[in-house]
Design an enzyme around this catalytic site. Sequence first.
Site, PDB file in Angstrom:
ATOM      1  N   GLU A   1     107.036   9.176 106.582  1.00 41.31           N
ATOM      2  CA  GLU A   1     107.641   7.932 107.028  1.00 41.31           C
ATOM      3  C   GLU A   1     108.180   7.256 105.769  1.00 41.31           C
ATOM      4  OE1 GLU A   1     106.742   3.534 108.747  1.00 41.31           O
ATOM      5  OE2 GLU A   1     105.382   4.520 107.368  1.00 41.31           O
TER       6      GLU A   1
ATOM      7  N   ASP B   1     102.069   7.982 106.210  1.00 42.03           N
ATOM      8  CA  ASP B   1     102.480   6.603 106.421  1.00 42.03           C
ATOM      9  C   ASP B   1     103.063   6.014 105.141  1.00 42.03           C
ATOM     10  OD1 ASP B   1     102.271   4.104 108.155  1.00 42.03           O
ATOM     11  OD2 ASP B   1     101.200   3.467 106.347  1.00 42.03           O
TER      12      ASP B   1
END
Length: 192
Positions: free
Chosen positions: A153, A112
């Site tokens: 990401e 993330d």
Amino acid sequence: MGYNPSHIFSVETDYGGPLAFKRFVTRAHEHHIAVILDVVYNHLGPSDLDLWQFDGWSENNRGGIYFYNDDRAHTPWGDTRPDYGRGEVRQYLLDNARMWLEEYHVDGLRFDGTVYIRTPTARQRRPADGWSLLQAINSLVAEKFPGRITIAEDLQNNKWLTKDVGPAAPGSARSGMQLRPPHPPGGDHSSG
């Protein structure tokens, strides 16, 4: 697991706990479905955080030995960015990535918000301690878990994030995240 990563070595009870999650992975593999686990290493907490001022020390009223204690601590989720330059913190996060791959047999890790790992502050664009941590995790995956994948990401259009692990990265470290086909499904992974 989850976006309030306070206890990164545990499975939320909402997901059934560790044994249920292992059974889930096994069942997914029986149906030829790969399991990619979302991991959050760009911040810890910000609430319910046992590592906060773990040994009683801190600077600037920040998190102490596991966290940056200056402006590098800041993320959109609070001032709880781990200090990726400390060997103990790096090992803690490497051990966490290894655990999900080794004990839970997930097929890959999706990281993330890697921009908040690989850059020390929003104003700085140069690679930081976090960049080399991502490279170390990627090297671990390539060497110890062939066929597993890593996904970053990162919405900054950084071409280095998709380079293969190898010597062509900035400096002498290895490059960032990569995609490879998942390992063959099968086997019972519910017992550890």
